[in-house]
Scaffold this motif. Sequence first.
Motif, PDB file in Angstrom:
ATOM      1  N   ALA A 176     -14.305 -22.381-133.556  1.00  0.00           N
ATOM      2  CA  ALA A 176     -14.674 -23.647-134.166  1.00  0.00           C
ATOM      3  C   ALA A 176     -15.794 -23.408-135.143  1.00  0.00           C
ATOM      4  CB  ALA A 176     -15.110 -24.655-133.100  1.00  0.00           C
ATOM      5  N   LEU A 177     -15.677 -23.995-136.344  1.00  0.00           N
ATOM      6  CA  LEU A 177     -16.693 -23.857-137.368  1.00  0.00           C
ATOM      7  C   LEU A 177     -17.153 -25.236-137.789  1.00  0.00           C
ATOM      8  CD1 LEU A 177     -15.127 -21.143-139.694  1.00  0.00           C
ATOM      9  CD2 LEU A 177     -16.797 -20.797-137.896  1.00  0.00           C
ATOM     10  N   ALA A 178     -18.436 -25.447-137.855  1.00  0.00           N
ATOM     11  CA  ALA A 178     -18.978 -26.686-138.395  1.00  0.00           C
ATOM     12  C   ALA A 178     -19.780 -26.321-139.629  1.00  0.00           C
ATOM     13  CB  ALA A 178     -19.861 -27.392-137.381  1.00  0.00           C
ATOM     14  N   VAL A 179     -19.658 -27.095-140.683  1.00  0.00           N
ATOM     15  CA  VAL A 179     -20.287 -26.776-141.951  1.00  0.00           C
ATOM     16  C   VAL A 179     -21.169 -27.926-142.357  1.00  0.00           C
ATOM     17  CG1 VAL A 179     -19.911 -26.123-144.341  1.00  0.00           C
ATOM     18  CG2 VAL A 179     -18.258 -25.450-142.603  1.00  0.00           C
ATOM     19  N   SER A 180     -22.387 -27.650-142.730  1.00  0.00           N
ATOM     20  CA  SER A 180     -23.263 -28.691-143.247  1.00  0.00           C
ATOM     21  C   SER A 180     -23.898 -28.215-144.535  1.00  0.00           C
ATOM     22  CB  SER A 180     -24.343 -29.060-142.232  1.00  0.00           C
ATOM     23  OG  SER A 180     -25.214 -27.970-142.025  1.00  0.00           O
ATOM     24  N   THR A 181     -24.099 -29.136-145.455  1.00  0.00           N
ATOM     25  CA  THR A 181     -24.699 -28.827-146.735  1.00  0.00           C
ATOM     26  C   THR A 181     -25.985 -29.615-146.859  1.00  0.00           C
ATOM     27  OG1 THR A 181     -22.545 -28.487-147.702  1.00  0.00           O
ATOM     28  CG2 THR A 181     -24.363 -28.850-149.233  1.00  0.00           C
ATOM     29  N   CYS A 182     -27.091 -28.928-147.173  1.00  0.00           N
ATOM     30  CA  CYS A 182     -28.384 -29.592-147.228  1.00  0.00           C
ATOM     31  C   CYS A 182     -29.052 -29.338-148.563  1.00  0.00           C
ATOM     32  CB  CYS A 182     -29.314 -29.103-146.115  1.00  0.00           C
ATOM     33  SG  CYS A 182     -28.650 -29.348-144.462  1.00  0.00           S
ATOM     34  N   ILE A 183     -29.869 -30.315-148.967  1.00  0.00           N
ATOM     35  CA  ILE A 183     -30.747 -30.168-150.118  1.00  0.00           C
ATOM     36  C   ILE A 183     -32.168 -30.173-149.581  1.00  0.00           C
ATOM     37  CG2 ILE A 183     -31.503 -31.181-152.294  1.00  0.00           C
ATOM     38  CD1 ILE A 183     -28.752 -32.443-152.491  1.00  0.00           C
ATOM     39  N   ILE A 218       7.249 -20.020-140.814  1.00  0.00           N
ATOM     40  CA  ILE A 218       6.510 -21.185-140.330  1.00  0.00           C
ATOM     41  C   ILE A 218       5.255 -20.689-139.617  1.00  0.00           C
ATOM     42  CG2 ILE A 218       6.597 -23.248-138.906  1.00  0.00           C
ATOM     43  CD1 ILE A 218       8.483 -23.320-141.285  1.00  0.00           C
ATOM     44  N   VAL A 219       4.122 -21.253-139.966  1.00  0.00           N
ATOM     45  CA  VAL A 219       2.857 -20.837-139.360  1.00  0.00           C
ATOM     46  C   VAL A 219       2.169 -22.056-138.751  1.00  0.00           C
ATOM     47  CG1 VAL A 219       2.557 -18.899-140.937  1.00  0.00           C
ATOM     48  CG2 VAL A 219       1.591 -21.139-141.526  1.00  0.00           C
ATOM     49  N   THR A 220       1.253 -21.777-137.832  1.00  0.00           N
ATOM     50  CA  THR A 220       0.449 -22.830-137.222  1.00  0.00           C
ATOM     51  C   THR A 220      -0.821 -23.009-138.044  1.00  0.00           C
ATOM     52  OG1 THR A 220       1.275 -22.228-135.034  1.00  0.00           O
ATOM     53  CG2 THR A 220      -0.709 -23.592-135.123  1.00  0.00           C
ATOM     54  N   THR A 221      -1.090 -24.221-138.465  1.00  0.00           N
ATOM     55  CA  THR A 221      -2.229 -24.480-139.343  1.00  0.00           C
ATOM     56  C   THR A 221      -3.497 -24.755-138.550  1.00  0.00           C
ATOM     57  OG1 THR A 221      -1.723 -26.848-139.438  1.00  0.00           O
ATOM     58  CG2 THR A 221      -0.729 -25.437-141.121  1.00  0.00           C
ATOM     59  N   GLY A 222      -4.631 -24.657-139.251  1.00  0.00           N
ATOM     60  CA  GLY A 222      -5.918 -24.951-138.642  1.00  0.00           C
ATOM     61  C   GLY A 222      -6.670 -26.006-139.431  1.00  0.00           C
ATOM     62  N   GLU A 223      -7.932 -26.218-139.053  1.00  0.00           N
ATOM     63  CA  GLU A 223      -8.756 -27.231-139.691  1.00  0.00           C
ATOM     64  C   GLU A 223     -10.151 -26.684-139.954  1.00  0.00           C
ATOM     65  OE1 GLU A 223      -8.831 -30.622-137.173  1.00  0.00           O
ATOM     66  OE2 GLU A 223      -6.787 -31.255-137.635  1.00  0.00           O
ATOM     67  N   ILE A 224     -10.782 -27.197-140.981  1.00  0.00           N
ATOM     68  CA  ILE A 224     -12.187 -26.903-141.277  1.00  0.00           C
ATOM     69  C   ILE A 224     -12.862 -28.238-141.544  1.00  0.00           C
ATOM     70  CG2 ILE A 224     -13.805 -25.683-142.778  1.00  0.00           C
ATOM     71  CD1 ILE A 224     -11.475 -23.848-143.574  1.00  0.00           C
ATOM     72  N   ASP A 225     -13.913 -28.543-140.799  1.00  0.00           N
ATOM     73  CA  ASP A 225     -14.631 -29.786-141.055  1.00  0.00           C
ATOM     74  C   ASP A 225     -16.119 -29.512-141.108  1.00  0.00           C
ATOM     75  OD1 ASP A 225     -15.821 -29.899-138.472  1.00  0.00           O
ATOM     76  OD2 ASP A 225     -13.990 -30.781-137.657  1.00  0.00           O
ATOM     77  N   GLY A 226     -16.853 -30.485-141.601  1.00  0.00           N
ATOM     78  CA  GLY A 226     -18.294 -30.314-141.702  1.00  0.00           C
ATOM     79  C   GLY A 226     -18.939 -31.558-142.272  1.00  0.00           C
ATOM     80  N   THR A 227     -20.218 -31.465-142.505  1.00  0.00           N
ATOM     81  CA  THR A 227     -20.998 -32.574-143.043  1.00  0.00           C
ATOM     82  C   THR A 227     -21.903 -32.059-144.148  1.00  0.00           C
ATOM     83  OG1 THR A 227     -20.956 -33.661-140.890  1.00  0.00           O
ATOM     84  CG2 THR A 227     -22.585 -34.455-142.477  1.00  0.00           C
ATOM     85  N   VAL A 228     -22.039 -32.826-145.203  1.00  0.00           N
ATOM     86  CA  VAL A 228     -22.911 -32.480-146.317  1.00  0.00           C
ATOM     87  C   VAL A 228     -24.168 -33.338-146.235  1.00  0.00           C
ATOM     88  CG1 VAL A 228     -23.107 -32.284-148.816  1.00  0.00           C
ATOM     89  CG2 VAL A 228     -20.880 -31.960-147.708  1.00  0.00           C
TER      90      VAL A 228
END
Length: 959
Positions: free
Chosen positions: A5-12, A872-882
């Motif tokens: 599992a990957l969570a992505v956040s973008t900060c200033i 045919i392949v099994t897909t994944g997801e990438i989510d996060g917050t900026v």
Amino acid sequence: MISAALAVSTCIAPLADAHADVPKVVIDLYPTSTDATNITNENGVQRVIVELPPPSPPRAIPPPPAPPITTSLLPERGDELAATESDGTEQPAPDGDASTAPVQRDDIELLLLEMRLNSLVLVDAMPAYMSGGSIVMPLRDLSQILDFPIDVEPLAGTANGWFIRENKLFSLNVARGEVVIEGKVMPFDARLVEIHEDDIYVDTRLLSRWFPIDIGFDLSNLLIRLTSREPLPVEQRLAREGKRTIALSTTGGEERNYQELEIPHKLISVPVIDVDMDFTFAKQGDNADTTDTGHSVTMTGDLLYSNAEIFIAGTNNDKFDTLRLRLERKDPDGEALGILPVGIPINDAQMGDVVMPQMSEISRSELGRGILISNIPLDVPTEFDTVTLDGDLPLGWDLELYRNEVLIDFAASQADGRYTFEDVPLLFGVNVLRLVFYGPQGQEREEIQHFRVGPSQVLPGEVHYRFVTNQHDRPFLVRDDNADENLVGERRILLEANTGINKNLSLGSSYVELPFEDGAEQYISVNSIMSFGDVLSKVDLINQVGGGWAASLNAQTTLLGVNIIGEHSHYRNYFSEQIAESTDPQSTSSSLRIEGAIPESVIPILPRLPFAITMKHDRDASGDSTSTLSNRGSLAIGNASITNTSSFTRTVTDGDSSDSMTGSWLLGGRYRALRLSGSIAYQTLPITELQSAGVSGTWNISPKYQASSGFTHTFSETEDTTQYSVGLNMQTDLAAIGLNFDYTSPTDMEANVSVSYALGRDPETGGIVHENQGIAQFGLIGVRVFLDLDVDGQFSEGDELLENVGFMANGGKVPGQTDEFGHALLTGLEAYKTTDLEIDNGTLDDPFWVASPGGVEIVPRPGSFGSVDFPIVTTGEIDGTVYRRWVDKTEEAAGVFIQLVDAEGNIVREIRSAYDGFFLFDFVTPGTYNLRINPKQLSNLGLVADEEHQVEIGGDGTV
């Protein structure tokens, strides 16, 4: 299965350096699972730092919350459309002289809204702009999302096509401030439409009026809601696919740049064969009983690195009464013979039995031994406002021709196995021609062709050419030494070229040589096609070398939804295959055709009534003349249609006149499993009488059995006759079989047995393909589908073959599914048309399975098998917050464009962060990707990004 599992956040955030007073952008990636071993950074955080200028003005912040606004159908007005501005007042429509100059909008004004149709999510990033108290949306993107085949030309300010069904034609002209829907002209306020360089943006109030959808939007939640007033194609498709999300990029649509799959030509291949056989036993009065047989065979495949078609027809008296061979290579991209050194495009190259097309005022369509080379697009009509359709028609088959859902002609099989519809009239704009074939065992199939008539038939700077030469009525393989016609084998030549000068003018010229009893005649012509506002016209000047000349003017326009087509021709000492040579030659010919429909509002108790009226007047040098007035009217009531045609002719010779008038009624319709058709032919001048009347019906007893019966009564001065018929049709796995019995009073009887089947060899399995209907004239492709467990794109040990998987071609469902070996043979694909072939995701067992690649682009060829694998392949997801972090605060950042880039540097997808900074890439196929902010957005804001972050999606469903 979730492996990481990957969570992505973008900060200033501010940094403690020499530029501490300048805000910075920091991209933080926090591991939430120990499986995420690919993340290596200080204290578990990777920081990507870019400089950010001081805070932007308030307009860079997402719009403040606003109450939901719902649009509904705009009220219809006689000649204007109410445009309610923000102050609530109605503004009158302009005079229709709208500007088509592109509108320039700042990128900061762009809104990306999630769009939902009823309960289905269509797209998560639909582009839109605020306009007064409403929003404008891109017509092309909306059409693609709703599966409406509408072609939008933004810089021309036009759009043409259809929606929901092919008879619901749509034509938009922004400059005129008019839209034509199903033949109805509706003006609109041009201020509700914006021309952009990439699309035409239309106010949602207009879209709700033009299409059967109600549109509401909620800016506070960045949401568009569509409610359909009748079932839409995309609604039905998405429902089948389990309400899967269609993800679009910031440009409004995810372009399908599928890899092209070549189907190479071979020296020779096993042909695909269609066979039609007919056995007839007849008894006519006191004559001896007779037994006759007939057959027709169509074979297609590769021969001499070309597509070959062989047609054989005969009877028990002459097994090879007709024998034709044609070799051809066609390519919609102009590479029929490959890329030539001189750079000349060739769309169509033929040799053998080729057709020399009809030329207005000069030649007939003629089949003979010869060659053809052309770069004219395959879907462009051969003449200005008419088209000639021809092709093979197997033994015992009938054919109906519809234009824009109106029946205009029909044909029955002939001894030569051909059909020809000459001078099929075309209307300005999009013409949908539908050919409906009816087989002797109850088969029914359709071919649909689209033709567009307009000044842009030849685009500016383009040159269309065609060269054809053949021998008059001489077959390629068999010479008929007993032919009576003296012209058999004589040379015919056609050479023509057309070029576009600008969007309103094209020029052309042609040379034609034809055989006649007294020798060959040559014709040289020049022509121009012009548009003046709403009028499209063509001028032809023809010189018969060493003889006379001809001149003609054709023009057509649309007035209040009615098409008006006029033609006038003048001849002086001129004759050709179309203008007969005579001692009293033809001098002039004039015609006027009016086609349209009476709207429902005129006769409220009746539906829309299509009609066509034609007036023609021919005059000879002596003053003799022939005048004809004909009309056709149609009425559709539920699933039934009634068409009446009548024709009045007055002939004047030496001052004396004679009149004649004939007509017919045609009835057709369906009720559940029953299809009925009937006809009445009559004459009213010089006497009033019925000539014939009949009715027939077919009943689908089951998917494999069909019964038929009918009668036809012929009225005669000597003896009336009535023919009765009954039949039974069977569709078996190997063949279609028809049994029919006819009795004609008083003594004639006939029994008939017909059999049709198709054979081919599947190159994948090596097995024989059996079909109970013809497949030789269509494209074919073999497909294998498997679950690619090792994600290598190849079928290997351990991969799983998938059963019951379906397919889509250009957005439409294709008959056939994979068997237990993961294999399917798809037939019936339209030949020589660029086709996107895809998996029907609704038939996959797992909603997270997708094909990788998602599809292929093919150009099917008759009788030539292609082959393609769909891993045919099994897909994944990438989510996060900026997040945006200033010196003293941190807040979620909306409106940030995040891009997913594959290992080759291609942008796979781009999405925009939501109001709370959240973003989600779903259905991501396995692979290694880089996650980054849109460089263009960074550049526009003066930002610099130091690096990108790599993310790997595994083959087991990484989230």
